[in-house]
Motif scaffolding. Structure first.
Motif, mmCIF file in Angstrom:
data_model
loop_
_atom_site.group_PDB
_atom_site.id
_atom_site.type_symbol
_atom_site.label_atom_id
_atom_site.label_comp_id
_atom_site.label_asym_id
_atom_site.label_seq_id
_atom_site.Cartn_x
_atom_site.Cartn_y
_atom_site.Cartn_z
ATOM 1 N N ALA A 76 0.830 -1.204 0.000
ATOM 2 C CA ALA A 76 0.000 0.000 0.000
ATOM 3 C C ALA A 76 0.864 1.253 0.000
ATOM 4 C CB ALA A 76 -0.925 -0.025 1.212
ATOM 5 N N THR A 77 2.077 1.148 0.525
ATOM 6 C CA THR A 77 2.977 2.290 0.592
ATOM 7 C C THR A 77 3.252 2.885 -0.788
ATOM 8 O OG1 THR A 77 4.018 1.329 2.541
ATOM 9 C CG2 THR A 77 5.228 3.074 1.432
ATOM 10 N N LEU A 78 3.420 2.044 -1.790
ATOM 11 C CA LEU A 78 3.664 2.557 -3.136
ATOM 12 C C LEU A 78 2.485 3.391 -3.624
ATOM 13 C CD1 LEU A 78 5.363 2.745 -5.693
ATOM 14 C CD2 LEU A 78 4.403 0.555 -6.425
ATOM 15 N N GLN A 79 1.292 3.036 -3.181
ATOM 16 C CA GLN A 79 0.113 3.777 -3.613
ATOM 17 C C GLN A 79 0.112 5.223 -3.128
ATOM 18 O OE1 GLN A 79 -2.009 2.567 -5.912
ATOM 19 N NE2 GLN A 79 -0.451 0.943 -5.870
ATOM 20 N N PHE A 80 0.808 5.493 -2.032
ATOM 21 C CA PHE A 80 0.886 6.873 -1.550
ATOM 22 C C PHE A 80 1.431 7.792 -2.648
ATOM 23 C CE2 PHE A 80 1.867 5.051 2.948
ATOM 24 C CZ PHE A 80 0.542 4.648 3.078
ATOM 25 N N ALA A 81 2.384 7.278 -3.425
ATOM 26 C CA ALA A 81 2.963 8.058 -4.525
ATOM 27 C C ALA A 81 2.227 7.828 -5.834
ATOM 28 C CB ALA A 81 4.440 7.707 -4.691
ATOM 29 N N GLN A 82 1.815 6.602 -6.074
ATOM 30 C CA GLN A 82 1.210 6.250 -7.358
ATOM 31 C C GLN A 82 -0.133 6.952 -7.569
ATOM 32 O OE1 GLN A 82 1.415 2.052 -7.975
ATOM 33 N NE2 GLN A 82 0.731 2.136 -10.095
ATOM 34 N N ILE A 83 -0.867 7.178 -6.489
ATOM 35 C CA ILE A 83 -2.177 7.825 -6.615
ATOM 36 C C ILE A 83 -2.055 9.241 -7.174
ATOM 37 C CG2 ILE A 83 -4.102 8.765 -5.254
ATOM 38 C CD1 ILE A 83 -3.851 6.093 -3.603
ATOM 39 N N PRO A 84 -1.287 10.155 -6.558
ATOM 40 C CA PRO A 84 -1.179 11.489 -7.165
ATOM 41 C C PRO A 84 -0.524 11.470 -8.544
ATOM 42 C CG PRO A 84 0.353 11.262 -5.305
ATOM 43 C CD PRO A 84 -0.563 10.087 -5.265
ATOM 44 N N MET A 85 0.392 10.544 -8.777
ATOM 45 C CA MET A 85 1.022 10.450 -10.092
ATOM 46 C C MET A 85 -0.012 10.174 -11.177
ATOM 47 S SD MET A 85 4.420 8.187 -9.220
ATOM 48 C CE MET A 85 5.169 8.305 -10.827
ATOM 49 N N ASN A 86 -1.046 9.430 -10.834
ATOM 50 C CA ASN A 86 -2.010 8.965 -11.832
ATOM 51 C C ASN A 86 -3.276 9.798 -11.934
ATOM 52 O OD1 ASN A 86 -1.552 5.974 -13.156
ATOM 53 N ND2 ASN A 86 -0.347 6.242 -11.289
ATOM 54 N N ILE A 87 -3.778 10.347 -10.815
ATOM 55 C CA ILE A 87 -5.123 10.931 -10.876
ATOM 56 C C ILE A 87 -5.167 12.421 -10.535
ATOM 57 C CG2 ILE A 87 -6.149 8.679 -10.376
ATOM 58 C CD1 ILE A 87 -6.872 9.734 -7.585
ATOM 59 N N TYR A 88 -4.031 13.018 -10.195
ATOM 60 C CA TYR A 88 -4.012 14.461 -9.963
ATOM 61 C C TYR A 88 -3.965 15.180 -11.312
ATOM 62 C CZ TYR A 88 -2.423 19.095 -8.568
ATOM 63 O OH TYR A 88 -2.308 20.438 -8.403
ATOM 64 N N THR A 89 -4.802 16.218 -11.465
ATOM 65 C CA THR A 89 -4.901 16.885 -12.769
ATOM 66 C C THR A 89 -4.548 18.368 -12.732
ATOM 67 O OG1 THR A 89 -7.267 17.333 -12.451
ATOM 68 C CG2 THR A 89 -6.673 15.275 -13.565
ATOM 69 N N GLY A 90 -4.054 18.866 -11.601
ATOM 70 C CA GLY A 90 -3.649 20.260 -11.550
ATOM 71 C C GLY A 90 -4.510 21.142 -10.684
ATOM 72 N N GLY A 91 -5.567 20.572 -10.091
ATOM 73 C CA GLY A 91 -6.412 21.340 -9.185
ATOM 74 C C GLY A 91 -5.868 21.269 -7.768
ATOM 75 N N VAL A 92 -6.689 20.797 -6.848
ATOM 76 C CA VAL A 92 -6.247 20.593 -5.478
ATOM 77 C C VAL A 92 -6.638 19.185 -5.039
ATOM 78 C CG1 VAL A 92 -8.354 21.596 -4.478
ATOM 79 C CG2 VAL A 92 -6.267 21.477 -3.107
ATOM 80 N N THR A 202 -1.175 -6.155 -3.315
ATOM 81 C CA THR A 202 -1.968 -4.961 -3.032
ATOM 82 C C THR A 202 -3.147 -4.943 -3.985
ATOM 83 O OG1 THR A 202 0.010 -3.753 -2.376
ATOM 84 C CG2 THR A 202 -1.952 -2.443 -2.857
ATOM 85 N N ILE A 203 -4.341 -4.847 -3.430
ATOM 86 C CA ILE A 203 -5.554 -4.811 -4.243
ATOM 87 C C ILE A 203 -5.923 -3.362 -4.492
ATOM 88 C CG2 ILE A 203 -8.011 -5.394 -4.326
ATOM 89 C CD1 ILE A 203 -5.845 -7.406 -2.029
ATOM 90 N N VAL A 204 -6.072 -2.991 -5.751
ATOM 91 C CA VAL A 204 -6.484 -1.636 -6.136
ATOM 92 C C VAL A 204 -7.746 -1.734 -6.978
ATOM 93 C CG1 VAL A 204 -5.891 0.448 -7.440
ATOM 94 C CG2 VAL A 204 -4.145 -0.700 -6.067
ATOM 95 N N ILE A 205 -8.787 -1.067 -6.535
ATOM 96 C CA ILE A 205 -10.027 -0.956 -7.310
ATOM 97 C C ILE A 205 -10.130 0.496 -7.753
ATOM 98 C CG2 ILE A 205 -12.527 -1.267 -7.317
ATOM 99 C CD1 ILE A 205 -12.208 -3.129 -4.885
ATOM 100 N N VAL A 206 -10.115 0.728 -9.047
ATOM 101 C CA VAL A 206 -10.073 2.105 -9.541
ATOM 102 C C VAL A 206 -11.070 2.286 -10.682
ATOM 103 C CG1 VAL A 206 -8.152 1.550 -11.118
ATOM 104 C CG2 VAL A 206 -8.556 3.935 -10.442
ATOM 105 N N LYS A 207 -11.754 3.437 -10.672
ATOM 106 C CA LYS A 207 -12.634 3.761 -11.787
ATOM 107 C C LYS A 207 -11.787 3.990 -13.028
ATOM 108 C CE LYS A 207 -16.898 5.531 -11.558
ATOM 109 N NZ LYS A 207 -17.929 6.610 -11.564
ATOM 110 N N LYS A 208 -12.218 3.400 -14.111
ATOM 111 C CA LYS A 208 -11.421 3.472 -15.333
ATOM 112 C C LYS A 208 -11.284 4.900 -15.840
ATOM 113 C CE LYS A 208 -12.592 -1.247 -16.756
ATOM 114 N NZ LYS A 208 -13.331 -2.086 -17.733
ATOM 115 N N ASP A 209 -12.334 5.712 -15.708
ATOM 116 C CA ASP A 209 -12.219 7.094 -16.185
ATOM 117 C C ASP A 209 -11.280 7.914 -15.316
ATOM 118 O OD1 ASP A 209 -13.848 7.319 -13.953
ATOM 119 O OD2 ASP A 209 -15.454 8.416 -14.960
ATOM 120 N N LEU A 210 -11.146 7.547 -14.051
ATOM 121 C CA LEU A 210 -10.196 8.218 -13.179
ATOM 122 C C LEU A 210 -8.769 7.840 -13.569
ATOM 123 C CD1 LEU A 210 -10.545 10.143 -10.723
ATOM 124 C CD2 LEU A 210 -10.106 8.161 -9.268
ATOM 125 N N ALA A 211 -8.547 6.558 -13.852
ATOM 126 C CA ALA A 211 -7.221 6.095 -14.270
ATOM 127 C C ALA A 211 -6.792 6.757 -15.579
ATOM 128 C CB ALA A 211 -7.223 4.581 -14.423
#
Length: 358
Positions: A76-92, A202-211
């Motif tokens: 899960a630790t890798l997800q701490f970085a992988q999440i903003p890398m993948n789904i942050y778009t420049g807002g907050v 690590t199990i990740v369930i993610v909306k495809k449009d978010l990915a």
């Protein structure tokens, strides 16, 4: 030697029936003459197991094809970085700080140099409760950790923001039903080593449009879309972990599903908290209303007695009761695989310890 009662926080107890089934199949999977660990992850045998596990998980959480289920590595630790890398778009990106694991996630958001905001925190009271907050409607995502193993706090119900909700569910994964639509969950993840099998998956369930938000600058192996397109097979997956996870899903079904699991978890936690609250010897750390059904953090009147408690418990066949080094004290992790009888045995031990040491 008989098996001990395992109250460890993670890696933690795995249902005995699951261990025994894995033992029986270890060298001869389904009578095929080989171990599941010995065959290709791209062969028909493993592919069937892999896809069945995905289907079972989707069924438990009642999610459709707009979500992808990924079996990843890196904890899960890798997800701490992988999440903003993948789904942050420049807002907050908005975070709620409820302890060590959200602090680590916030640290990675800072390293990623994204615009993030901590909108609520319980740090001023040493994380003894879940704070009140509201995510902004237009946030890129809102981030929470649903259960906090160290402090013994848990969201009784998840928030339901208009922005996509990201949930670190590592320590209460598969412990209760979750309505993904009602809570607008965009990404839901957790390490398996507490409620879902052995460490390593690590199990990740993610909306495809978010990915699909991912930028071209993100390295290919770290993109959710890479694994979605490959059905988690872009690299060799943790095959044995997925196999064990699949067995745990079967076990949950045999118990009656997530609602039945949750009912038992509530009964186990209620027995422990009732004993603690009615005692002038033990003290619970988490405040009522924020108390975890998974991790009961508590203490005796002194550190010396805490140590004596742990030592005597081990002599009586109970392990994993020492509190986390950050908080100290004691902790009983009562995940799905911990039986009601095990909790009752612990309660009887606690009563006797108080009688002889109080």
């Amino acid at each position: 030697m008989s098996r001990v009662l395992n109250f460890s926080a993670g890696p933690s107890a795995i249902p005995l029936a699951v261990l025994e089934r894995a033992q029986a199949e270890f060298t001869n999977y389904h009578g095929l003459g080989f171990s599941i660990m010995e065959v290709s992850h791209r062969g028909k045998v493993f592919e069937e197991l892999h896809n069945n596990a995905i289907a079972k998980l989707k069924s438990f959480y009642n999610i459709g094809d707009d979500y992808a289920v990924l079996f990843l590595q890196g904890g899960a630790t890798l997800q701490f970085a992988q999440i903003p890398m993948n789904i942050y778009t420049g807002g907050v990106a908005e975070y709620v700080n409820t302890g060590v694991w959200t602090q680590k996630a916030i640290k990675e958001a800072k390293i990623q140099n994204i615009n993030y905001k901590v909108i609520a925190s319980s740090e001023d009271t040493k994380f003894d409760h879940i704070p009140n907050f509201n995510f902004s409607d237009d946030a890129d995502y809102g981030y929470i950790c649903s259960n906090n193993t160290i402090y013994g706090t848990q969201y009784a119900t998840l928030p339901s923001p208009k922005c996509p909700l990201v949930v670190d569910s590592s320590s209460d994964l598969l412990s209760r039903e979750i309505d993904f639509k009602a809570h607008n969950i965009g990404l839901f993840y957790g390490g398996a080593q507490k409620n879902a099998g052995p460490a390593g998956i690590t199990i990740v369930i993610v909306k495809k449009d978010l990915a699909a938000r991912v930028k071209d600058s993100v390295p290919t192996p770290l993109r959710y879309t890479t694994q979605i397109e490959a059905n988690s097979l872009a690299n060799t997956p943790p095959t044995f972990g997925i196999y064990m996870f699949d067995l745990v899903l079967d076990w949950i079904k045999d118990q009656g599903g997530l609602n039945a699991i949750n009912a038992v978890n509530e009964q186990k936690a209620a027995a422990l908290y009732e004993l603690i609250d009615n005692s002038d010897f033990y003290k619970a750390f988490a405040k009522p209303g924020s108390r975890s059904l998974m991790n009961v953090s508590f203490a005796t009147p002194s550190a010396e007695l805490d140590g004596a408690f742990v030592k005597l418990a081990e002599q009586n066949g109970m392990i994993g009761l020492k509190g986390h080094r950050i908080l100290g004290g004691l902790r009983a992790s009562i995940y799905n695989a911990v039986t009601q009888q095990s909790v009752q045995t612990l309660c009887e031990f606690m009563k006797e310890f108080q009688r002889t040491h109080g």
